[in-house]
Design an enzyme around this catalytic site. Structure first.
Site: not given
Ligand code: NAI
Length: 725
Positions: A119, A141
């Site tokens: 990210e 995730e």
């Protein structure tokens, strides 16, 4: 310490190199040190903006950045959700400032960038990675019940389009190497070595020094359109009909909340501006982090796995061992599979059966699997040949003379196993570990007849061995700590996941699994619709439903295991009560419907097409009896969890890690629960809440759901296990 976490070096061309290097940890994560350092760094970049040409972001660690801080994430509760939301927004605001600095920022990705690591890279303007197939990039995730809440959903959707971002990257959390990620448009440039990274990043900055657009993200340009469109554009709408089906296939019926939240964040976020989308994403991650599912999944897939990988199940004080050669006795289904897995892991194998033809046939199994791998391009012919060369078929016990360990997988026959081990003991060195892959015979009874019972241990592989990652290690009464440690080492060397359990009927996994398939048969005997029985299990997250599993195991084997248990109970002066489920199984066997191998069982197996539930099940037993869907799902989960509690009570289990990991990887306990032990302790209201619900089920469906006095006492204390591994 914060100034040390991100080193700031500006060269005479005005290019700033930021090197992330957490002084207190082996990897960089989004901890307080990072947050403070990033804040300072961005303040300085903004202050010195006029003197800066561009920024290179890299890491001094082996990995680029390891991601979020899972201890923090796991501790979020509904009460602290507000605080968590603010914190996430704070981290994202930092990345947004970097993205909007007005100067090109390049990520120089030297190693793995997973989760928060990727990210961060997505917030830069250009991503360069080392072309090393071992480097993993991805947003895993979802496998922890979370979503990429550091801008991952919002940015990836804008870069790749909703569908491309969801499939693979976001919903399956697939990890890709840099070359594959470049193909997908997530990496912009590759270099050959780590040393070339920063120079390449600087070169790119120099090349784009006069190009103002190089420092602007596409979504910050007016009129930016998401590739492939959004639900409000006709192009996207045209693809929409196939979407739910694709999604179902992708998620395989798993009931976890996170894929749904990821999808909502992606779709809702695609229809608003970047910053609003980013806030929507923060709201969803907060909801997931504060929920029970992510707590359970982080426990299983991170902390429990870490406990295993770091050797916490391994008795202390025994030096780590490796084997060069293993002897495998019996080249049938299991022996052949174990030989394949061992050889693939670089271990030499002597594969012994009664005849050389039998042993060669066992090696043939590896040949077939490897040919497929070559066909699919996963291995070269040379690699496949090298693996095959490690397997030596044999019919002569003398060939076992040089092995470091023996794994026995002959027929499930007590006397045969006895004979085979005495033959082996005469040939092998006196310190060779003796392992049996028995699925039902007590290890303590088998070890009694060897001359060194302390070196004897159960190594229970699962079928098909090449696909199943779990190995249940069973300690007999006389098994030594050293043997246990060496067994764990072998399992890990074969690249499988070891759990350690005590001896007892069905050990841990088979004992608990048996309760699930019997519960399916019991519901059928109650008159519940068979399709309903199966669907409830699939939708609860079981990889296969109970009646289908009963067919796989075979109804006759189930009967046999039951008969053995009855015999053992009789020997102890007790009797086991027979329920309607067992009677139904007996009737099915009398009707000749013994399971899949016999061609007919709970299902019909037509020569063409998929199996179908035997229509007569409904005619014979169906009464239209209705059990609420959720009750039926709870019955499956509770019957298994209660049996797991029984294993703790009997000393078959001593640690929650083995219970959880064995439950998920061995017998398909739904992963989103975190495994049977976590399912109990993480239940609403904790262990006491679990016990209360079990009592409710017992009142309605029968005493098999009644928690034992031991468990009730544990619930009052609030802990299931005294010492957790
Ligand atoms: P299998 O019937 O496919 O293979 C047994 C092999 O042992 C045969 O190839 C046979 O020729 C060989 N054998 C017999 N006597 C021998 C001797 N004296 N020396 C060397 N080899 C000899 O059986 P399978 O399914 O592979 O099972 C083997 C063991 O693994 C059993 O103890 C079983 O309970 C256990 N097990 C089986 C699982 C399964 O799903 N089938 C799962 C976990 C354990």
């Amino acid at each position: 310490m914060s100034e040390n976490m991100i080193r700031y070096e500006r060269d005479d061309e005005g290019i700033v190199t930021l090197t992330m290097d957490d002084p207190n940890a082996g990897a960089n994560t989004m901890n307080d040190t990072y947050k403070a350092a990033m804040d300072e760094t961005i303040n300085r970049l903004e202050a010195e903006r006029e003197e800066i040409t561009g920024v290179v972001l890299t890491s001094a660690k082996k990995t680029f950045f390891a991601g979020g801080n899972l201890t923090d994430l796991q501790s979020v509760t509904p009460e602290t959700a507000g605080e968590f939301f603010e914190e996430i927004e704070g981290i994202k605001a930092q990345l947004r400032r970097l993205e909007q600095l007005g100067k090109p920022v390049v990520a120089a990705i030297n190693g793995a960038a997973l989760g928060g690591g990727l990210e961060i890279a997505l917030a830069t303007h250009h991503r360069i990675a080392v072309d090393d197939p071992k480097i993993k990039l991805g947003l895993p995730e979802v496998s922890l019940g979370l979503l990429p809440g550091g801008g991952g959903v919002t940015r990836l959707v804008r870069m790749l389009g909703i569908q491309e971002a969801l499939m693979g990257w976001l919903l399956q959390g697939q990890q890709r190497n840099p070359a594959a990620a470049q193909e997908k448009g997530v990496i912009d440039q590759l270099v050959g070595t780590r040393e070339e990274l920063v120079p390449a990043a600087k070169a790119w900055i120099r090349e784009h020094a006069d190009d103002e657009t190089a420092a602007v993200k596409p979504w910050d340009v007016k009129g930016h359109k998401i590739p492939g469109g959004t639900p409000s554009t006709p192009r996207f709408a045209a693809n929409l009909p196939a979407f739910p089906a694709n999604l179902r296939k992708t998620l395989k019926g798993a009931p976890t909340k996170s894929p749904r939240a990821i999808m909502s964040a992606a779709v809702e976020g695609s229809q608003v501006d970047f910053d609003t989308a980013s806030r929507i994403e923060s709201r969803y991650i907060t909801e997931l982090a504060a929920g029970r599912e992510s707590t359970a999944m982080i426990q299983a897939f991170f902390f429990d796995m870490q406990a295993i990988n770091s050797g916490r199940l391994r008795p202390e004080g025994v030096e780590k061992s490796t084997v060069g050669t293993v002897g495998i006795l019996g080249a049938g289904m299991m022996g052949a599979g174990i030989a394949y897995s061992a050889a693939t892991a670089g271990i030499d194998v002597v594969l012994k059966d009664v005849s050389l033809e039998g042993a060669q046939k066992g090696k043939g199994y590896s040949e077939k699997l490897l040919a497929k791998q070559v066909e699919k391009g996963r291995k070269t012919q040379a690699q496949a040949d090298e693996i095959l060369d490690r397997i030596t078929p044999s019919a002569d016990a003398q060939d076992l003379a040089g092995v470091d360990a023996v794994i026995e997988a002959v027929f499930e026959d007590y006397d045969l196993k006895k004979t085979v081990f005495s033959e082996v003991e005469a040939v092998v060195a006196p310190d060779v570990l003796l392992c049996s892959n028995t699925s039902t015979l007590p290890i303590t009874s088998l070890q009694e007849f060897t001359s060194r019972p302390k070196d004897f241990i159960g190594l229970h592989f699962f079928s098909p061995v090449d696909k199943m990652k779990l190995v249940e290690i069973i300690r007999g009464e006389q098994t030594s700590d050293e043997a246990t440690a060496r067994a764990i080492d072998i399992v890990q060397q074969i690249r499988k996941i070891p759990i350690v359990v005590g001896d007892g009927r069905g050990f841990y996994t088979s004992r608990v699994f048996g309760t699930l398939i019997l519960e399916g048969a019991t519901a059928l005997a109650e008159g519940v619709d068979p399709q309903f029985i199966e669907r409830a299990a699939t939708q609860a997250g079981f990889p296969a439903p109970p009646l289908a599993m009963l067919d796989e195991v075979s109804l006759t084997l189930t009967q046999h295991i039951r008969a053995e248990a009855e015999k053992a109970a009789a020997a102890e002066g007790t009797t086991l009560t027979r329920g309607p489920g067992e009677e139904l199984i007996d009737t099915m066997v009398e009707l000749g419907r013994k399971g899949r191998a016999a061609g007919a069982g709970m299902y019909d197996y037509p020569a063409e097409g998929p199996k179908v539930l035997w229509p007569q099940l409904r005619e014979r037993w169906g009464t239209g009896a209705e059990v609420p869907f959720e009750d039926l799902q709870d019955r499956y989960l509770f019957i298994m969890a209660l049996e797991t509690a029984g294993c703790f009570e009997d000393g078959v289990l001593t640690d929650a890690v083995s219970a959880n990991i064995g439950g998920i990887f061995g017998i398909g306990f739904p992963p989103h629960t975190g495994g049977p032990a976590t399912f109990m302790t993480n239940y609403e209201g904790g262990l006491a809440g679990f016990v209360a619900r079990a009592n409710e089920l017992a009142d309605t469906y029968g005493e098999r759901f009644r928690p034992s006095a031991w468990l009730t006492e544990r619930a009052a204390k609030g802990t299931l296990v005294d010492v957790s591994a």
